[in-house]
Design a protein around this motif. Sequence first.
Motif, PDB file in Angstrom:
ATOM      1  N   LEU A   8       0.880  -1.168   0.000  1.00 52.30           N
ATOM      2  CA  LEU A   8       0.000   0.000   0.000  1.00 52.30           C
ATOM      3  C   LEU A   8       0.913   1.212   0.000  1.00 52.30           C
ATOM      4  CD1 LEU A   8      -2.495  -0.976   2.837  1.00 52.30           C
ATOM      5  CD2 LEU A   8      -2.692  -1.435   0.392  1.00 52.30           C
ATOM      6  N   LEU A   9       0.877   1.982  -1.079  1.00 54.67           N
ATOM      7  CA  LEU A   9       1.729   3.158  -1.204  1.00 54.67           C
ATOM      8  C   LEU A   9       0.868   4.410  -1.162  1.00 54.67           C
ATOM      9  CD1 LEU A   9       4.445   4.526  -1.670  1.00 54.67           C
ATOM     10  CD2 LEU A   9       4.189   4.060  -4.122  1.00 54.67           C
ATOM     11  N   TRP A  10       0.822   5.045   0.016  1.00 51.01           N
ATOM     12  CA  TRP A  10       0.098   6.311   0.181  1.00 51.01           C
ATOM     13  C   TRP A  10       0.953   7.380  -0.484  1.00 51.01           C
ATOM     14  CZ3 TRP A  10      -4.623   6.109   2.565  1.00 51.01           C
ATOM     15  CH2 TRP A  10      -4.899   4.984   3.360  1.00 51.01           C
ATOM     16  N   TRP A  11       0.390   8.131  -1.433  1.00 52.67           N
ATOM     17  CA  TRP A  11       1.186   9.103  -2.172  1.00 52.67           C
ATOM     18  C   TRP A  11       0.402  10.388  -2.391  1.00 52.67           C
ATOM     19  CZ3 TRP A  11       6.183   8.601  -2.833  1.00 52.67           C
ATOM     20  CH2 TRP A  11       6.832   9.554  -3.604  1.00 52.67           C
ATOM     21  N   ARG A  12       1.082  11.503  -2.122  1.00 57.54           N
ATOM     22  CA  ARG A  12       0.481  12.813  -2.297  1.00 57.54           C
ATOM     23  C   ARG A  12       1.405  13.663  -3.150  1.00 57.54           C
ATOM     24  NH1 ARG A  12       1.556  10.462   1.887  1.00 57.54           N
ATOM     25  NH2 ARG A  12       0.014   9.776   3.375  1.00 57.54           N
ATOM     26  N   ASP A  13       0.840  14.641  -3.856  1.00 57.85           N
ATOM     27  CA  ASP A  13       1.660  15.593  -4.598  1.00 57.85           C
ATOM     28  C   ASP A  13       2.622  16.244  -3.605  1.00 57.85           C
ATOM     29  OD1 ASP A  13       2.420  17.122  -6.907  1.00 57.85           O
ATOM     30  OD2 ASP A  13       1.362  18.822  -6.022  1.00 57.85           O
ATOM     31  N   ASP A  62       9.619  11.777  -5.633  1.00 59.91           N
ATOM     32  CA  ASP A  62       9.598  11.201  -6.973  1.00 59.91           C
ATOM     33  C   ASP A  62       8.814   9.891  -6.958  1.00 59.91           C
ATOM     34  OD1 ASP A  62      10.253   9.754  -9.359  1.00 59.91           O
ATOM     35  OD2 ASP A  62      12.009  11.040  -9.611  1.00 59.91           O
ATOM     36  N   LEU A  63       7.631   9.914  -7.557  1.00 56.53           N
ATOM     37  CA  LEU A  63       6.776   8.724  -7.573  1.00 56.53           C
ATOM     38  C   LEU A  63       7.441   7.568  -8.304  1.00 56.53           C
ATOM     39  CD1 LEU A  63       4.151   7.252  -6.980  1.00 56.53           C
ATOM     40  CD2 LEU A  63       3.113   8.424  -8.933  1.00 56.53           C
ATOM     41  N   GLY A  69      -3.087  17.545  -1.957  1.00 55.04           N
ATOM     42  CA  GLY A  69      -2.177  16.456  -2.282  1.00 55.04           C
ATOM     43  C   GLY A  69      -2.551  15.673  -3.527  1.00 55.04           C
ATOM     44  N   TYR A  70      -3.624  16.085  -4.220  1.00 52.93           N
ATOM     45  CA  TYR A  70      -4.070  15.398  -5.441  1.00 52.93           C
ATOM     46  C   TYR A  70      -2.902  15.225  -6.411  1.00 52.93           C
ATOM     47  CZ  TYR A  70      -6.317  14.842 -10.006  1.00 52.93           C
ATOM     48  OH  TYR A  70      -6.680  14.393 -11.254  1.00 52.93           O
ATOM     49  N   VAL A  71      -2.794  14.037  -7.004  1.00 48.01           N
ATOM     50  CA  VAL A  71      -1.737  13.722  -7.963  1.00 48.01           C
ATOM     51  C   VAL A  71      -2.374  13.597  -9.342  1.00 48.01           C
ATOM     52  CG1 VAL A  71       0.088  12.079  -8.570  1.00 48.01           C
ATOM     53  CG2 VAL A  71      -0.473  12.476  -6.157  1.00 48.01           C
ATOM     54  N   GLU A  72      -1.821  14.327 -10.310  1.00 51.54           N
ATOM     55  CA  GLU A  72      -2.344  14.289 -11.670  1.00 51.54           C
ATOM     56  C   GLU A  72      -2.250  12.877 -12.251  1.00 51.54           C
ATOM     57  OE1 GLU A  72      -3.845  16.535 -13.509  1.00 51.54           O
ATOM     58  OE2 GLU A  72      -3.643  18.178 -12.065  1.00 51.54           O
ATOM     59  N   PRO A  73      -3.304  12.405 -12.925  1.00 51.49           N
ATOM     60  CA  PRO A  73      -3.273  11.079 -13.544  1.00 51.49           C
ATOM     61  C   PRO A  73      -2.101  10.920 -14.516  1.00 51.49           C
ATOM     62  CG  PRO A  73      -5.509  11.913 -13.524  1.00 51.49           C
ATOM     63  CD  PRO A  73      -4.625  13.039 -13.051  1.00 51.49           C
ATOM     64  N   SER A  74      -1.720  11.980 -15.206  1.00 50.92           N
ATOM     65  CA  SER A  74      -0.593  11.888 -16.144  1.00 50.92           C
ATOM     66  C   SER A  74       0.711  11.569 -15.411  1.00 50.92           C
ATOM     67  CB  SER A  74      -0.446  13.189 -16.944  1.00 50.92           C
ATOM     68  OG  SER A  74      -0.243  14.286 -16.074  1.00 50.92           O
ATOM     69  N   GLU A  75       0.873  12.110 -14.196  1.00 55.22           N
ATOM     70  CA  GLU A  75       2.066  11.808 -13.398  1.00 55.22           C
ATOM     71  C   GLU A  75       2.073  10.339 -12.972  1.00 55.22           C
ATOM     72  OE1 GLU A  75       4.146  12.930  -9.126  1.00 55.22           O
ATOM     73  OE2 GLU A  75       2.674  14.317  -9.952  1.00 55.22           O
ATOM     74  N   ALA A  89       0.519   7.864 -14.527  1.00 50.90           N
ATOM     75  CA  ALA A  89       0.720   7.046 -15.729  1.00 50.90           C
ATOM     76  C   ALA A  89       2.192   7.009 -16.136  1.00 50.90           C
ATOM     77  CB  ALA A  89      -0.143   7.577 -16.870  1.00 50.90           C
ATOM     78  N   GLU A  90       2.843   8.158 -16.126  1.00 50.26           N
ATOM     79  CA  GLU A  90       4.251   8.217 -16.524  1.00 50.26           C
ATOM     80  C   GLU A  90       5.137   7.435 -15.554  1.00 50.26           C
ATOM     81  OE1 GLU A  90       7.807  11.504 -17.016  1.00 50.26           O
ATOM     82  OE2 GLU A  90       5.741  12.163 -17.347  1.00 50.26           O
ATOM     83  N   ALA A  91       4.921   7.625 -14.249  1.00 52.84           N
ATOM     84  CA  ALA A  91       5.721   6.918 -13.249  1.00 52.84           C
ATOM     85  C   ALA A  91       5.487   5.412 -13.316  1.00 52.84           C
ATOM     86  CB  ALA A  91       5.383   7.436 -11.850  1.00 52.84           C
ATOM     87  N   THR A  92       4.237   5.030 -13.520  1.00 55.18           N
ATOM     88  CA  THR A  92       3.890   3.607 -13.612  1.00 55.18           C
ATOM     89  C   THR A  92       4.611   2.962 -14.783  1.00 55.18           C
ATOM     90  OG1 THR A  92       1.737   3.996 -12.601  1.00 55.18           O
ATOM     91  CG2 THR A  92       1.964   2.000 -13.912  1.00 55.18           C
ATOM     92  N   GLN A  93       4.563   3.599 -15.946  1.00 51.11           N
ATOM     93  CA  GLN A  93       5.209   3.053 -17.142  1.00 51.11           C
ATOM     94  C   GLN A  93       6.726   3.008 -16.974  1.00 51.11           C
ATOM     95  OE1 GLN A  93       4.419   5.184 -20.784  1.00 51.11           O
ATOM     96  NE2 GLN A  93       5.081   3.473 -22.039  1.00 51.11           N
ATOM     97  N   THR A  94       7.309   4.082 -16.452  1.00 57.85           N
ATOM     98  CA  THR A  94       8.760   4.138 -16.261  1.00 57.85           C
ATOM     99  C   THR A  94       9.234   3.053 -15.301  1.00 57.85           C
ATOM    100  OG1 THR A  94       8.745   6.512 -16.695  1.00 57.85           O
ATOM    101  CG2 THR A  94      10.677   5.642 -15.583  1.00 57.85           C
ATOM    102  N   ALA A  95       8.427   2.740 -14.297  1.00 59.05           N
ATOM    103  CA  ALA A  95       8.772   1.705 -13.313  1.00 59.05           C
ATOM    104  C   ALA A  95       8.532   0.296 -13.848  1.00 59.05           C
ATOM    105  CB  ALA A  95       7.972   1.918 -12.031  1.00 59.05           C
ATOM    106  N   GLY A  96       8.034   0.179 -15.087  1.00 65.14           N
ATOM    107  CA  GLY A  96       7.805  -1.136 -15.682  1.00 65.14           C
ATOM    108  C   GLY A  96       6.532  -1.800 -15.194  1.00 65.14           C
ATOM    109  N   LEU A  97       5.590  -1.004 -14.751  1.00 66.68           N
ATOM    110  CA  LEU A  97       4.330  -1.526 -14.230  1.00 66.68           C
ATOM    111  C   LEU A  97       3.184  -1.142 -15.150  1.00 66.68           C
ATOM    112  CD1 LEU A  97       4.940  -0.453 -10.527  1.00 66.68           C
ATOM    113  CD2 LEU A  97       5.110  -2.774 -11.433  1.00 66.68           C
ATOM    114  N   ALA A  98       2.028  -1.730 -14.891  1.00 71.46           N
ATOM    115  CA  ALA A  98       0.815  -1.401 -15.634  1.00 71.46           C
ATOM    116  C   ALA A  98      -0.307  -1.183 -14.634  1.00 71.46           C
ATOM    117  CB  ALA A  98       0.442  -2.533 -16.591  1.00 71.46           C
ATOM    118  N   GLN A  99      -1.108  -0.128 -14.856  1.00 71.21           N
ATOM    119  CA  GLN A  99      -2.283   0.095 -14.013  1.00 71.21           C
ATOM    120  C   GLN A  99      -3.404  -0.767 -14.545  1.00 71.21           C
ATOM    121  OE1 GLN A  99      -3.338   4.140 -13.102  1.00 71.21           O
ATOM    122  NE2 GLN A  99      -5.428   3.570 -12.543  1.00 71.21           N
TER     123      GLN A  99
END
Length: 142
Positions: free
Chosen positions: A61-66, A70-71, A99-105, A107-117
């Motif tokens: 569980l990764l709680w993350w806020r703006d 670096d996500l 603390g809302y995080v933009e969906p584009s951020e 998506a980019e972090a997920t792809q760069t980390a080699g993951l898929a939402q």
Amino acid sequence: MSDVAGYAVAAATRLGLQAGDTVGESGYDEDVDHDLRDAIADLIESELLDDDSDEVLNAVLLWWRDGDGDLTDALINAVPLLAADGVIWLITPKTGLDGYVEPSEVAEATQTAGLAQTTSVNGGPGWMLARLARPKSGKARR
């Protein structure tokens, strides 16, 4: 079962976790949803493990806020903690909340980390949960 809010129990159930699963938690702060945490702990019949655990995890569980940093780095650091079929549940504030995080951020972090939402779950009054997993073999795009 403890006296946990109904929305939290419903959200926890949708995470696909079960009794005996090992779940770690990162990004804990005073603003986390304690009912959701309690519902998950009730579901897995165990406490959530912190960042210092050396257990192989079924989920993080990764709680993350703006503004948390670096996500991409946070996701990359969480992947080695996971069992082969383990997932990361990225928990971010809902649209319009502090603390809302933009969906584009995300998506980019997920792809760069080699993951898929793969899915999203409504976490109740303040949080959205996004399921991030390693792509299935043969489906990874580079």
